[in-house]
Structures are given as structure tokens and as C-alpha cells.
Design an enzyme around this catalytic site. Sequence first.
Site, PDB file in Angstrom:
ATOM      1  N   LEU A  10       0.822  -1.209   0.000  1.00 26.59           N
ATOM      2  CA  LEU A  10       0.000   0.000   0.000  1.00 26.59           C
ATOM      3  C   LEU A  10       0.862   1.268   0.000  1.00 26.59           C
ATOM      4  O   LEU A  10       0.341   2.377   0.075  1.00 26.59           O
ATOM      5  CB  LEU A  10      -0.924   0.021   1.227  1.00 26.59           C
ATOM      6  CG  LEU A  10      -1.883  -1.171   1.340  1.00 26.59           C
ATOM      7  CD1 LEU A  10      -2.755  -1.023   2.587  1.00 26.59           C
ATOM      8  CD2 LEU A  10      -2.758  -1.286   0.095  1.00 26.59           C
ATOM      9  N   GLN A  12       4.027   4.008  -1.430  1.00 25.18           N
ATOM     10  CA  GLN A  12       4.125   4.862  -2.629  1.00 25.18           C
ATOM     11  C   GLN A  12       4.397   4.016  -3.875  1.00 25.18           C
ATOM     12  O   GLN A  12       3.772   4.208  -4.908  1.00 25.18           O
ATOM     13  CB  GLN A  12       5.229   5.912  -2.453  1.00 25.18           C
ATOM     14  CG  GLN A  12       5.239   6.938  -3.576  1.00 25.18           C
ATOM     15  CD  GLN A  12       6.517   7.760  -3.653  1.00 25.18           C
ATOM     16  OE1 GLN A  12       7.478   7.512  -2.910  1.00 25.18           O
ATOM     17  NE2 GLN A  12       6.533   8.740  -4.527  1.00 25.18           N
ATOM     18  N   ASP A  34       0.056  -5.964   3.267  1.00 26.62           N
ATOM     19  CA  ASP A  34       0.573  -4.808   3.995  1.00 26.62           C
ATOM     20  C   ASP A  34       0.184  -4.980   5.461  1.00 26.62           C
ATOM     21  O   ASP A  34      -0.687  -5.791   5.782  1.00 26.62           O
ATOM     22  CB  ASP A  34      -0.002  -3.494   3.426  1.00 26.62           C
ATOM     23  CG  ASP A  34       0.886  -2.281   3.730  1.00 26.62           C
ATOM     24  OD1 ASP A  34       1.533  -1.766   2.795  1.00 26.62           O
ATOM     25  OD2 ASP A  34       0.948  -1.853   4.904  1.00 26.62           O
ATOM     26  N   ILE A  35       0.807  -4.190   6.324  1.00 29.16           N
ATOM     27  CA  ILE A  35       0.492  -4.282   7.754  1.00 29.16           C
ATOM     28  C   ILE A  35      -0.866  -3.635   8.056  1.00 29.16           C
ATOM     29  O   ILE A  35      -1.457  -3.880   9.092  1.00 29.16           O
ATOM     30  CB  ILE A  35       1.613  -3.645   8.605  1.00 29.16           C
ATOM     31  CG1 ILE A  35       1.528  -4.087  10.067  1.00 29.16           C
ATOM     32  CG2 ILE A  35       1.623  -2.127   8.470  1.00 29.16           C
ATOM     33  CD1 ILE A  35       2.734  -3.730  10.901  1.00 29.16           C
ATOM     34  N   ARG A  36      -1.340  -2.792   7.128  1.00 29.09           N
ATOM     35  CA  ARG A  36      -2.654  -2.158   7.298  1.00 29.09           C
ATOM     36  C   ARG A  36      -3.567  -2.593   6.160  1.00 29.09           C
ATOM     37  O   ARG A  36      -3.092  -3.017   5.112  1.00 29.09           O
ATOM     38  CB  ARG A  36      -2.524  -0.632   7.358  1.00 29.09           C
ATOM     39  CG  ARG A  36      -1.846  -0.047   6.146  1.00 29.09           C
ATOM     40  CD  ARG A  36      -1.238   1.332   6.426  1.00 29.09           C
ATOM     41  NE  ARG A  36      -0.298   1.696   5.379  1.00 29.09           N
ATOM     42  CZ  ARG A  36      -0.605   2.447   4.317  1.00 29.09           C
ATOM     43  NH1 ARG A  36      -1.820   2.932   4.171  1.00 29.09           N
ATOM     44  NH2 ARG A  36       0.306   2.729   3.409  1.00 29.09           N
ATOM     45  N   ASP A  48       2.368  -8.539   8.524  1.00 27.86           N
ATOM     46  CA  ASP A  48       3.477  -7.817   9.154  1.00 27.86           C
ATOM     47  C   ASP A  48       4.750  -8.579   8.778  1.00 27.86           C
ATOM     48  O   ASP A  48       4.885  -9.759   9.131  1.00 27.86           O
ATOM     49  CB  ASP A  48       3.255  -7.806  10.675  1.00 27.86           C
ATOM     50  CG  ASP A  48       4.393  -7.118  11.421  1.00 27.86           C
ATOM     51  OD1 ASP A  48       5.494  -6.949  10.857  1.00 27.86           O
ATOM     52  OD2 ASP A  48       4.171  -6.768  12.603  1.00 27.86           O
ATOM     53  N   TYR A 137      19.134   4.248   7.637  1.00 26.49           N
ATOM     54  CA  TYR A 137      18.548   3.750   6.381  1.00 26.49           C
ATOM     55  C   TYR A 137      19.644   3.258   5.442  1.00 26.49           C
ATOM     56  O   TYR A 137      19.538   2.181   4.865  1.00 26.49           O
ATOM     57  CB  TYR A 137      17.773   4.902   5.740  1.00 26.49           C
ATOM     58  CG  TYR A 137      17.063   4.596   4.440  1.00 26.49           C
ATOM     59  CD1 TYR A 137      15.938   3.779   4.408  1.00 26.49           C
ATOM     60  CD2 TYR A 137      17.493   5.178   3.243  1.00 26.49           C
ATOM     61  CE1 TYR A 137      15.253   3.547   3.215  1.00 26.49           C
ATOM     62  CE2 TYR A 137      16.815   4.953   2.054  1.00 26.49           C
ATOM     63  CZ  TYR A 137      15.694   4.136   2.050  1.00 26.49           C
ATOM     64  OH  TYR A 137      15.027   3.916   0.866  1.00 26.49           O
ATOM     65  N   LYS A 141      20.396  -0.418   3.964  1.00 22.41           N
ATOM     66  CA  LYS A 141      20.390  -0.695   2.520  1.00 22.41           C
ATOM     67  C   LYS A 141      21.679  -1.396   2.079  1.00 22.41           C
ATOM     68  O   LYS A 141      21.633  -2.319   1.266  1.00 22.41           O
ATOM     69  CB  LYS A 141      20.161   0.597   1.721  1.00 22.41           C
ATOM     70  CG  LYS A 141      18.730   1.132   1.815  1.00 22.41           C
ATOM     71  CD  LYS A 141      17.703   0.112   1.334  1.00 22.41           C
ATOM     72  CE  LYS A 141      16.298   0.673   1.240  1.00 22.41           C
ATOM     73  NZ  LYS A 141      15.274  -0.373   1.034  1.00 22.41           N
TER      74      LYS A 141
HETATM   75  N1  LIG Z   1       9.842   5.963  -2.668  1.00 22.09           N
HETATM   76  C1  LIG Z   1      11.113   6.250  -2.944  1.00 22.09           C
HETATM   77  O1  LIG Z   1      11.447   7.352  -3.387  1.00 22.09           O
HETATM   78  C2  LIG Z   1      12.167   5.170  -2.746  1.00 22.09           C
HETATM   79  C3  LIG Z   1      13.476   5.425  -3.178  1.00 22.09           C
HETATM   80  C4  LIG Z   1      14.457   4.460  -2.987  1.00 22.09           C
HETATM   81  C5  LIG Z   1      14.123   3.233  -2.418  1.00 22.09           C
HETATM   82  N2  LIG Z   1      12.844   3.011  -2.009  1.00 22.09           N
HETATM   83  C6  LIG Z   1      12.538   1.715  -1.375  1.00 22.09           C
HETATM   84  O2  LIG Z   1      11.396   1.121  -1.955  1.00 22.09           O
HETATM   85  C7  LIG Z   1      10.684   0.353  -0.965  1.00 22.09           C
HETATM   86  C8  LIG Z   1       9.230   0.815  -0.907  1.00 22.09           C
HETATM   87  O3  LIG Z   1       9.223   2.205  -0.667  1.00 22.09           O
HETATM   88  P1  LIG Z   1       7.881   3.080  -0.644  1.00 22.09           P
HETATM   89  O4  LIG Z   1       8.271   4.443  -1.048  1.00 22.09           O
HETATM   90  O5  LIG Z   1       6.782   2.399  -1.345  1.00 22.09           O
HETATM   91  O6  LIG Z   1       7.607   3.101   0.937  1.00 22.09           O
HETATM   92  P2  LIG Z   1       6.313   3.605   1.716  1.00 22.09           P
HETATM   93  O7  LIG Z   1       6.762   4.115   3.044  1.00 22.09           O
HETATM   94  O8  LIG Z   1       5.479   4.490   0.860  1.00 22.09           O
HETATM   95  O9  LIG Z   1       5.493   2.247   1.918  1.00 22.09           O
HETATM   96  C9  LIG Z   1       5.937   1.243   2.791  1.00 22.09           C
HETATM   97  C10 LIG Z   1       4.743   0.332   3.085  1.00 22.09           C
HETATM   98  O10 LIG Z   1       5.193  -0.658   4.004  1.00 22.09           O
HETATM   99  C11 LIG Z   1       4.157  -0.865   4.959  1.00 22.09           C
HETATM  100  N3  LIG Z   1       4.726  -1.394   6.193  1.00 22.09           N
HETATM  101  C12 LIG Z   1       5.320  -0.727   7.211  1.00 22.09           C
HETATM  102  N4  LIG Z   1       5.677  -1.579   8.167  1.00 22.09           N
HETATM  103  C13 LIG Z   1       5.303  -2.813   7.766  1.00 22.09           C
HETATM  104  C14 LIG Z   1       5.396  -4.113   8.332  1.00 22.09           C
HETATM  105  N5  LIG Z   1       5.964  -4.309   9.541  1.00 22.09           N
HETATM  106  N6  LIG Z   1       4.905  -5.146   7.624  1.00 22.09           N
HETATM  107  C15 LIG Z   1       4.339  -4.969   6.417  1.00 22.09           C
HETATM  108  N7  LIG Z   1       4.202  -3.757   5.835  1.00 22.09           N
HETATM  109  C16 LIG Z   1       4.690  -2.700   6.512  1.00 22.09           C
HETATM  110  C17 LIG Z   1       3.498   0.485   5.135  1.00 22.09           C
HETATM  111  O11 LIG Z   1       2.178   0.355   5.634  1.00 22.09           O
HETATM  112  C18 LIG Z   1       3.568   1.060   3.725  1.00 22.09           C
HETATM  113  O12 LIG Z   1       2.363   0.786   3.009  1.00 22.09           O
HETATM  114  C19 LIG Z   1      11.474   0.549   0.332  1.00 22.09           C
HETATM  115  O13 LIG Z   1      12.405  -0.505   0.481  1.00 22.09           O
HETATM  116  C20 LIG Z   1      12.228   1.842   0.095  1.00 22.09           C
HETATM  117  O14 LIG Z   1      13.397   1.916   0.867  1.00 22.09           O
HETATM  118  C21 LIG Z   1      11.853   3.951  -2.164  1.00 22.09           C
END
Ligand SMILES: NC(=O)c1ccc[n+]([C@@H]2O[C@H](COP(=O)([O-])OP(=O)(O)OC[C@H]3O[C@@H](n4cnc5c(N)ncnc54)[C@H](O)[C@@H]3O)[C@@H](O)[C@H]2O)c1
Length: 308
Positions: A10, A12, A34-36, A48, A137, A141
Site C-alpha cells: 500500500l 508509494q 501490507d500491515i494495514r 506484518d 537507512y 540498505k
Molecule cells: N519511494 C522512494 O522514493 C524510494 C526510493 C528508494 C528506495 N525506495 C525503497 O522502496 C521500498 C518501498 O518504498 P515506498 O516508497 O513504497 O515506501 P512507503 O513508506 O510508501 O510504503 C511502505 C509500506 O510498508 C508498509 N509497512 C510498514 N511496516 C510494515 C510491516 N511491519 N509489515 C508490512 N508492511 C509494513 C506500510 O504500511 C507502507 O504501506 C522501500 O524498500 C524503500 O526503501 C523507495
Amino acid sequence: MKKIIVTGALGQIGSELVGKLRAIYGTDAVLATDIRAAQQDGPFEILDVTEGKRMHELAKDFGADTMIHMAALLSATAEKNPVFAWNLNMGGLMNALEVSRELNLQFFTPSSIGAFGPSTPKDNTPQDTLQRPTTMYGVNKVAGELLCDYYFTRFGVDTRGVRFPGLISYATPPGGGTTDYAVDIYYKAIEEGKYTSYIAEGTYMDMMYMPDALQAIVDLMEADGSKLVHRNAFNISAMSFEPSQIAAEIQKHIPSFTVEYDVDPVRQAIADSWPNAIDSSAAKAEWGFKAQYDLASMTVDMLEKLKK
Ligand SMILES: NC(=O)c1ccc[n+]([C@@H]2O[C@H](COP(=O)([O-])OP(=O)(O)OC[C@H]3O[C@@H](n4cnc5c(N)ncnc54)[C@H](O)[C@@H]3O)[C@@H](O)[C@H]2O)c1
């Protein structure tokens, strides 16, 4: 990829990725988790990622052949709660890799430009270079990139990944990263005609429009594995800009738009430790990475979509 389980679906990236995967592989071929909870057009389960046993059961019952692991705490949020970030980012990844090993799943997880640090060459940052990040972070990574390499060489798990730059999108708000300003600025340009940037003028970072990021995931997962030298953590970028450049691009469409600066020291320090612009040539050579959008074409699309 025939039956795909997605964690953090859920977020981005996940919220748009699931739709794209369902369009390509079929609605019932993608299990979003997702967790939600949220309303979904296809299979969805609460998961989770720190619960490895449930992750195993869900993937097994679904008959998954692919795991796309997205659940994580992002850079700015992780800095506020580093211990929680370690437990979620590393614990979740470890569970996802173990389930992939046990069930013989193809595996994808994103790394980030946050895997670089102050001692990394800042311009045209090479694919293979110094990685001594100074954020939790970034530490997560780098460790994650190494763990994914380890699961490939030690257990033969087909792990793949990219280092995403800041991702810009209009469907789902970003989840607490350092590059979020480059999304917020479009919303504020339309809603208020002005924006106060927490990132200082002159701070260059790599960025990419979401459609290119989603296509990159599909292309890498479908690529011939025998041609991948850098399986996990390919540098990929579509553009590099600093706040006044994105503002100038928006002003071409909204001439009255103005930007002010009120720099947040925490996120600025993170941004200062990251590269200005990374070199994506290994991704281009090994699996044909190509971005369609630059700053100008992304700005046209973002403003058009957000106005709707
Ligand atoms: N968005 C960016 O610009 C970007 C850039 C580089 C890397 N990334 C990587 O891409 C991946 C996804 O990023 P994103 O932007 O979609 O993140 P986000 O924060 O938008 O979404 C993360 C999702 O994980 C869920 N979540 C949180 N804790 C959880 C748990 N314990 N169990 C299950 N779900 C859980 C949240 O509810 C959320 O929907 C990550 O690894 C992030 O580091 C993102």
C-alpha cells in the site's frame, strides 16, 4: 513472474506496482499484502513482515513463484527511530529472503541512493564504489544489498534489485524519504501557488518518475539472469536536479509560482551525504534499463494528473 506476492503493497511504490503487475500478469496472479488494510481490486492479506511464519504460509498457500519485498521504513523516518528501523528493515528482509529460499521464489527488493555516503564520489557515482553511509537507512540498505548477494551465491536464490533514486508520483503520497520535497512541491504549486522547501537550493539529487521505476522492476525481473553481473542494487536514475530547477520547470506552467527555503537540518544532512548524480550504465548494459521521463515531461504529466 507468474504468481507474485508483494509486501508493503500500500506504499508509494507498491500501490502503483500492484496495478501494473495485475495488468500484465492477471488480477489473481498478484497477492498484495501490507500491515494495514485497504480496499483492493484483487487478492489482499494483512501481513506484518516481521512475522516470518505467516509470510511463509501466505506465500505457500498462494502458490507464489515471486516475492517483491517493499515494506520498509524510509530515510527520514528511520533517522527518528533507528532501532525500530533496523528491526523492521533487516528483520523483514531476512524473513523475505528466507521464505524465498524455502519456497524457491524469484526475489526483488529495492536498495536506494541512500546506500551511498559522504566518502562516495558525488558525480557520476560508479556502480561499484565506496559505500560508507552515515544514516540508519543507508546502513540497512548496504547490509540488504550484501544479504541479497549472499542468498544468491550461498543458496542460489534468484535475487535482483535496483538502487532507486527519489521517486516522484501522484497516486500515493511518499512515505517519509529525503526526496519527498520533489513530490510535495507539485501539490503545493497547484493548491497554494507557493512552496517552502526543506532542502536547500543547490542540493542535487537523483530522481525518477514512477512509471519508469515500475517498468524498471518488470524489466529487471524478466531479464535473462545469466547476463546479470550486478544482480542486486543496480544504479538507476532518470534525472538529477536541485530545488530551484524543479521550481523553474513548474513556473513554465504556473508563472506566479514561488519557492522559499526553510531548511530542515536533519533531512539536509541526509541529502548532503548522498550523490549528486549516479551512473546507470551497468543497468543499461546488463538488462537494457531506459527511462522515458525527464524533468520537463514529468512536470507536464504531474501537473496535468494532479489538477484532475
Ligand atoms: N519511494 C522512494 O522514493 C524510494 C526510493 C528508494 C528506495 N525506495 C525503497 O522502496 C521500498 C518501498 O518504498 P515506498 O516508497 O513504497 O515506501 P512507503 O513508506 O510508501 O510504503 C511502505 C509500506 O510498508 C508498509 N509497512 C510498514 N511496516 C510494515 C510491516 N511491519 N509489515 C508490512 N508492511 C509494513 C506500510 O504500511 C507502507 O504501506 C522501500 O524498500 C524503500 O526503501 C523507495
